[in-house]
Design an enzyme around this catalytic site. Structure first.
Site, PDB file in Angstrom:
ATOM      1  N   ASN A 234       0.995  -1.118  -0.017  1.00  0.00           N
ATOM      2  CA  ASN A 234      -0.048   0.087   0.117  1.00  0.00           C
ATOM      3  C   ASN A 234       1.028   1.139  -0.053  1.00  0.00           C
ATOM      4  O   ASN A 234       1.413   1.715   1.021  1.00  0.00           O
ATOM      5  CB  ASN A 234      -0.918   0.007   1.370  1.00  0.00           C
ATOM      6  CG  ASN A 234      -1.845  -1.061   1.295  1.00  0.00           C
ATOM      7  OD1 ASN A 234      -2.238  -1.469   0.031  1.00  0.00           O
ATOM      8  ND2 ASN A 234      -2.373  -1.817   2.303  1.00  0.00           N
ATOM      9  N   GLU A 315      -7.994  -3.362  -3.438  1.00  0.00           N
ATOM     10  CA  GLU A 315      -7.996  -2.769  -2.166  1.00  0.00           C
ATOM     11  C   GLU A 315      -7.735  -1.280  -1.923  1.00  0.00           C
ATOM     12  O   GLU A 315      -7.432  -0.750  -1.123  1.00  0.00           O
ATOM     13  CB  GLU A 315      -7.320  -3.306  -0.733  1.00  0.00           C
ATOM     14  CG  GLU A 315      -7.699  -4.952  -0.664  1.00  0.00           C
ATOM     15  CD  GLU A 315      -7.005  -5.493   0.447  1.00  0.00           C
ATOM     16  OE1 GLU A 315      -5.741  -5.019   1.092  1.00  0.00           O
ATOM     17  OE2 GLU A 315      -7.483  -6.383   1.081  1.00  0.00           O
ATOM     18  N   ARG A 360     -14.972 -14.317  -3.848  1.00  0.00           N
ATOM     19  CA  ARG A 360     -13.653 -13.578  -3.891  1.00  0.00           C
ATOM     20  C   ARG A 360     -12.364 -14.620  -4.254  1.00  0.00           C
ATOM     21  O   ARG A 360     -11.521 -14.405  -4.906  1.00  0.00           O
ATOM     22  CB  ARG A 360     -13.404 -12.859  -2.675  1.00  0.00           C
ATOM     23  CG  ARG A 360     -12.039 -12.288  -2.555  1.00  0.00           C
ATOM     24  CD  ARG A 360     -11.973 -11.562  -1.005  1.00  0.00           C
ATOM     25  NE  ARG A 360     -10.720 -11.499  -0.802  1.00  0.00           N
ATOM     26  CZ  ARG A 360     -10.363 -10.855   0.615  1.00  0.00           C
ATOM     27  NH1 ARG A 360     -11.035 -10.486   1.336  1.00  0.00           N
ATOM     28  NH2 ARG A 360      -9.141 -10.906   0.870  1.00  0.00           N
ATOM     29  N   ASP A 389      -6.808 -15.175   1.520  1.00  0.00           N
ATOM     30  CA  ASP A 389      -5.742 -14.053   2.013  1.00  0.00           C
ATOM     31  C   ASP A 389      -4.844 -14.784   3.253  1.00  0.00           C
ATOM     32  O   ASP A 389      -5.078 -14.289   4.374  1.00  0.00           O
ATOM     33  CB  ASP A 389      -6.442 -12.881   2.530  1.00  0.00           C
ATOM     34  CG  ASP A 389      -5.330 -11.757   2.791  1.00  0.00           C
ATOM     35  OD1 ASP A 389      -4.386 -11.782   2.765  1.00  0.00           O
ATOM     36  OD2 ASP A 389      -6.152 -10.785   3.282  1.00  0.00           O
ATOM     37  N   GLU A 411       3.956 -15.616  -2.922  1.00  0.00           N
ATOM     38  CA  GLU A 411       4.071 -14.720  -1.441  1.00  0.00           C
ATOM     39  C   GLU A 411       3.574 -15.540  -0.572  1.00  0.00           C
ATOM     40  O   GLU A 411       2.362 -15.948  -0.614  1.00  0.00           O
ATOM     41  CB  GLU A 411       3.351 -13.745  -1.811  1.00  0.00           C
ATOM     42  CG  GLU A 411       3.288 -12.406  -0.911  1.00  0.00           C
ATOM     43  CD  GLU A 411       2.397 -11.199  -1.285  1.00  0.00           C
ATOM     44  OE1 GLU A 411       2.343 -10.642  -2.305  1.00  0.00           O
ATOM     45  OE2 GLU A 411       1.761 -10.605  -0.223  1.00  0.00           O
ATOM     46  N   GLU A 417      -0.386 -12.181  10.578  1.00  0.00           N
ATOM     47  CA  GLU A 417      -1.565 -11.408  10.580  1.00  0.00           C
ATOM     48  C   GLU A 417      -2.796 -12.224  11.230  1.00  0.00           C
ATOM     49  O   GLU A 417      -3.639 -11.804  11.769  1.00  0.00           O
ATOM     50  CB  GLU A 417      -1.915 -10.867   9.161  1.00  0.00           C
ATOM     51  CG  GLU A 417      -3.093 -10.044   8.955  1.00  0.00           C
ATOM     52  CD  GLU A 417      -3.398  -9.760   7.676  1.00  0.00           C
ATOM     53  OE1 GLU A 417      -2.639  -9.571   6.707  1.00  0.00           O
ATOM     54  OE2 GLU A 417      -4.645  -9.220   7.407  1.00  0.00           O
ATOM     55  N   HIS A 545     -11.390 -16.824   7.291  1.00  0.00           N
ATOM     56  CA  HIS A 545     -11.951 -15.555   7.279  1.00  0.00           C
ATOM     57  C   HIS A 545     -12.992 -15.137   8.412  1.00  0.00           C
ATOM     58  O   HIS A 545     -13.990 -14.666   7.942  1.00  0.00           O
ATOM     59  CB  HIS A 545     -12.211 -14.919   5.816  1.00  0.00           C
ATOM     60  CG  HIS A 545     -12.179 -13.541   5.733  1.00  0.00           C
ATOM     61  ND1 HIS A 545     -12.841 -12.703   6.283  1.00  0.00           N
ATOM     62  CD2 HIS A 545     -11.282 -13.155   4.807  1.00  0.00           C
ATOM     63  CE1 HIS A 545     -12.605 -11.372   6.021  1.00  0.00           C
ATOM     64  NE2 HIS A 545     -11.445 -11.726   4.839  1.00  0.00           N
ATOM     65  N   TRP A 566     -15.754  -8.816   3.072  1.00  0.00           N
ATOM     66  CA  TRP A 566     -14.763  -8.371   4.288  1.00  0.00           C
ATOM     67  C   TRP A 566     -15.626  -9.064   5.371  1.00  0.00           C
ATOM     68  O   TRP A 566     -15.081  -8.911   6.631  1.00  0.00           O
ATOM     69  CB  TRP A 566     -14.550  -6.973   4.458  1.00  0.00           C
ATOM     70  CG  TRP A 566     -13.481  -6.334   3.389  1.00  0.00           C
ATOM     71  CD1 TRP A 566     -12.847  -7.220   2.370  1.00  0.00           C
ATOM     72  CD2 TRP A 566     -13.241  -5.231   3.345  1.00  0.00           C
ATOM     73  NE1 TRP A 566     -12.060  -6.469   1.840  1.00  0.00           N
ATOM     74  CE2 TRP A 566     -11.968  -5.549   2.309  1.00  0.00           C
ATOM     75  CE3 TRP A 566     -13.070  -4.005   3.848  1.00  0.00           C
ATOM     76  CZ2 TRP A 566     -11.283  -3.968   1.835  1.00  0.00           C
ATOM     77  CZ3 TRP A 566     -12.495  -2.888   3.596  1.00  0.00           C
ATOM     78  CH2 TRP A 566     -11.606  -2.991   2.259  1.00  0.00           C
TER      79      TRP A 566
HETATM   80  C1  GCV Z   1      -0.883  -4.735   2.633  1.00  0.00           C
HETATM   81  C2  GCV Z   1      -4.602  -7.989   3.609  1.00  0.00           C
HETATM   82  C3  GCV Z   1      -4.147  -7.257   4.507  1.00  0.00           C
HETATM   83  C4  GCV Z   1      -3.934  -6.011   4.428  1.00  0.00           C
HETATM   84  C5  GCV Z   1      -2.557  -6.102   3.180  1.00  0.00           C
HETATM   85  C6  GCV Z   1      -3.338  -6.906   2.130  1.00  0.00           C
HETATM   86  C7  GCV Z   1      -2.213  -7.241   0.857  1.00  0.00           C
HETATM   87  O1  GCV Z   1      -5.777  -7.713   3.252  1.00  0.00           O
HETATM   88  O2  GCV Z   1      -5.014  -7.202   5.944  1.00  0.00           O
HETATM   89  O3  GCV Z   1      -3.310  -5.257   5.344  1.00  0.00           O
HETATM   90  O4  GCV Z   1      -2.178  -4.663   2.752  1.00  0.00           O
HETATM   91  O5  GCV Z   1      -3.762  -8.082   2.552  1.00  0.00           O
HETATM   92  O6  GCV Z   1      -1.622  -8.368   0.676  1.00  0.00           O
HETATM   93  O7  GCV Z   1      -2.266  -6.161   0.033  1.00  0.00           O
END
Ligand code: GCV
Length: 724
Positions: A234, A315, A360, A389, A411, A417, A545, A566
């Site tokens: 981001n 996003e 998704r 995710d 990745e 997280e 999720h 979400w």
């Molecule tokens: C960097 C998830 C995380 C976000 C992250 C996103 C991504 O949605 O919660 O914080 O953003 O993945 O991998 O781009």
């Protein structure tokens, strides 16, 4: 002088030396501790095998490698091992000779060419050679980087108490770019970071270069990591301004001797935000030439700059679709700017539409597969291990194998997280391994994810593997002492994606804690069980999720407000009839994105692995599981199993007190107590919530939740690092 007078000072000094506490353990040294070899026989043996060392070559890489060996030997062997002059004149019986064959005729004459031909640019050979009555341990490679990696490998042998009497090792990385992704912001906050602030102190760069930058590079090099993306996906365009680029260049200078290239995230709208253009349309010639000029500037400051990582149209991030262009248009425009310098683009496939409520899990595949073959050679598509995710468990991403004419890289998320931040002990290598060893069947049986991403299945020359870093500026780098293992394991798997997590755990334990066999086995058991335990108390049987909204630490299966995809209810779909996301051919049909027979296996609840059952199927509460229990009962048992396993792990840790220093022992003990507390919150919150649909009792013999459901719904976390 009486006998007593004579021996008294000795006794006092002996007493003092044993009574003085050792320096408190901070964990800062990671796995590069280099403490004295604890086994006296082995120590003697090593000492007689290494009576000196010679390095040939004088590049910055050779200089740092020589230094590493020197420091390490001093610590491990507890004595100063002399650096020797020219190897031909050495009278010593046993010594190390390190360098490339082009810098040493002796190495060139002793190491067979066919061996060197196999190891490429970064591989190494470590070989014991008999020469004029001496035993020489040769550490060599075609490049100084090979010598660097070979030296770290050799040190690992010593640190893990391996036999070094007759070495013959040849090793080379299977993946070209082994890279950390830091989600670090320019204000030093770290997105999903739980280990303090960003390591990059932008305010004091470029002038102040602390030792920590060097230690970061050493740690990475020791496991073969050769790239780092400094900034968050981001992205903030400011990092591309001249002022910041000078700071980036200063870091690149520190990392370069360690073979580490610097990369940045490119905000797609940078031409508008910092370039003064009216558009960032990738097909606009002015935009393309702005990026060309920017890239030229970057290379003038950082000649070996690696390239860009890009999160676009995902996003809320800007991207080519803002101008009705495709991901390929966007990626290729940047790739064209980078190509003359050898730079690359890692374009993320983590995309999902913010309007269309198509499953998704299907969206990345839908968007990217039609673009297969349209990306330039210096572009890689960076794909998360699973299609949603970084969940505690996901099936492998269907894009692996589905883009045979495109470079595809995985990745992984090293930062936890969705796996308990820096509070829960979760060794992630089994999760990484599960994905890498998944058989996609893209070209028939044995089309493993590993063989796609190492380039062997589709003949890709450009290969890479990224890991989202869990590192911050706390003293021990990762917050949880066991978080270090995840950094370590990522590096080792990026070097060799076929390696297994148990071997990696064992190495790490020996280097980080102890070589005592009982201790190694005890810690390994805890680590190897830890991921499955977390899956059990968080998201068993393929649930996903269902976490707390926003910070993602605790449970939140009740989350139902806001953007549909979400929420949790979108994913678990629990109702009075049953639970799970129907992704079969009669549901969202996500199974169709997999190759046969994987799709048929996933499509049928009888053949679908039970640990992914609710990922692919919506099943009645009374559905019969393989254990003979109903789905509801099994779900409860899994949640309870997870918490019981944490309790068990706590007991096992207590038994290891004898072989772990006090500081780390206490820190881990405290964290485990919190882990148990919060695992219980996961369990009780989820079981009580799902019970409102199943309308069945919690099976006999399982302890009752401590609080009513409302308590869990309203629970706030106040003592978890990094939660905002
Ligand atoms: C960097 C998830 C995380 C976000 C992250 C996103 C991504 O949605 O919660 O914080 O953003 O993945 O991998 O781009």
């Amino acid at each position: 002088m009486s006998m007593l007078q004579k021996i008294l000072p000795v006794v006092i000094s002996l007493f003092l030396s044993t009574a003085l506490p050792a320096c408190p353990e901070t964990g800062y040294r990671l796995w590069l501790r280099y403490d004295k070899i604890s086994d006296p026989v082995l120590l003697q043996n090593y000492k007689s095998s290494i009576t000196g060392y010679v390095f040939v070559g004088n590049s910055p890489t050779i200089t740092v490698t020589r230094n590493e060996l020197k420091i390490a030997l001093k610590g491990l062997l507890d004595c100063e091992i002399p650096e020797l002059a020219s190897p031909e004149k050495i009278k010593k019986k046993s010594f190390i000779l390190a360098g490339t064959p082009s810098d040493s005729k002796l190495i060139a004459s002793l190491i067979p060419l066919h061996g060197l031909a196999k190891i490429g640019n970064e591989g190494f050979i470590i070989k014991t050679v008999r020469f004029h009555k001496a035993n020489i341990i040769i550490i060599t490679g075609n490049t100084d980087r090979g010598v660097l990696y070979g030296t770290f490998h050799f040190l690992r042998l010593l640190q893990t108490h391996s036999n070094i009497t007759s070495l013959n090792i040849l090793d080379t990385p299977k993946i070209k770019i082994r890279i950390l992704n830091h989600w670090d912001n320019l204000n030093r906050t770290v997105e999903r970071g739980y280990a303090g602030l960003s390591l990059w102190d932008w305010n004091t760069l470029p002038d102040s270069l602390t030792e920590r930058y060097t230690d970061y590079a050493r740690a990475n090099a020791s496991v073969g990591i050769n790239g780092t993306v400094l900034t968050n996906v981001n992205a903030n365009a400011l990092v591309l301004t001249t002022e910041y680029l000078k700071k980036v260049a200063a870091l690149a200078n520190v990392f370069r001797p360690y073979g580490i290239k610097v990369y940045l995230t490119a905000r797609f709208s940078a031409p508008v935000e910092i370039g003064g253009l009216k558009t960032a349309d990738p097909l606009d010639p002015e935009v393309a030439s702005w990026w060309k000029r920017k890239v030229a500037e970057i290379y003038s400051l950082i000649p070996d700059f690696g390239g860009f990582t890009v999160k676009a149209n995902s996003e809320g991030q800007p991207g080519p679709q803002n101008y009705n262009r495709s991901h390929a248009d966007g990626a290729n425009m940047l790739a064209r700017a980078l190509a003359p310098y050898g730079g690359i683009v890692m374009w993320r496939a983590f995309v999902y539409d913010d309007r269309v409520p198509e499953d998704r899990a299907k969206q990345a595949y839908n968007e990217f597969v039609p673009l297969d073959g349209k990306f330039m050679n210096n572009v890689l598509i960076q794909v998360k291990n699973g299609p949603v995710d970084f969940q505690p468990r996901e099936p492998f991403h269907p894009l692996f194998g589905a883009m045979p004419h495109t470079n595809v890289m995985p990745e992984f998320q090293i930062t936890q997280e969705y796996l308990g931040a820096s509070v829960h002990l979760v060794y992630l290598a089994p999760l990484f391994e599960e994905c890498l060893k998944s058989d996609t069947y893209a070209r028939g049986k044995e089309s493993y994810v590993a063989s796609i991403i190492d380039g062997t299945l589709f003949n890709n020359n450009l290969t890479a593997m990224a890991g989202v870093s869990n590192i911050g500026n706390v003293e021990n780098w990762t917050g949880h002492p066991f978080g270090q293992a995840n950094w370590y394991a990522f590096g080792r798997l990026a070097w060799n994606p076929y390696e297994n997590s148990e071997t990696i755990a064992e190495e790490w334990i020996k280097m980080t804690f102890s070589n005592d066999q009982k201790c190694v086995e005890g810690i390994k058991k805890i680590m190897m069980n830890s991921r499955e335990n977390a899956v059990n108390y968080m998201t068993p049987l393929g649930l996903h999720h269902i976490m707390y909204a926003g910070h993602h630490y605790g449970p939140g299966p009740w989350v139902s407000r806001g953007r549909q995809d979400w929420t949790s209810v979108y994913y678990h779909r629990a109702d009075t009839l049953g639970i799970g996301f129907d992704r079969t051919t009669s549901g969202s049909n996500a199974v169709s994105q997999y190759f046969s027979p994987v799709k048929e296996i996933f499509n049928n609840p009888e053949t679908c692995p039970e640990n992914l059952l609710l990922w692919f199927h919506h099943l009645p509460w009374d559905y019969k599981m393989k254990s003979g229990r109903t789905l509801w009962e099994e779900l409860c048992f899994k949640y309870y199993e997870g918490v019981d396993a944490v309790r068990q792990m706590r007991k096992e840790w207590q038994e290891l007190k004898y072989c772990v220093d006090n500081e780390r022992f206490e820190q881990v003990s405290e964290l485990m107590a919190k882990q148990e507390r919060d695992a219980k919150i996961w369990r009780d919150g989820c079981v009580l919530y799902f019970q409102t649909f199943s309308r069945r009792p919690i099976p006999e013999g399982l302890e009752k939740p401590e609080h009513p459901l409302e308590y869990y719904i309203n629970h706030k976390y106040t003592d978890i690092p990094g939660l905002r």
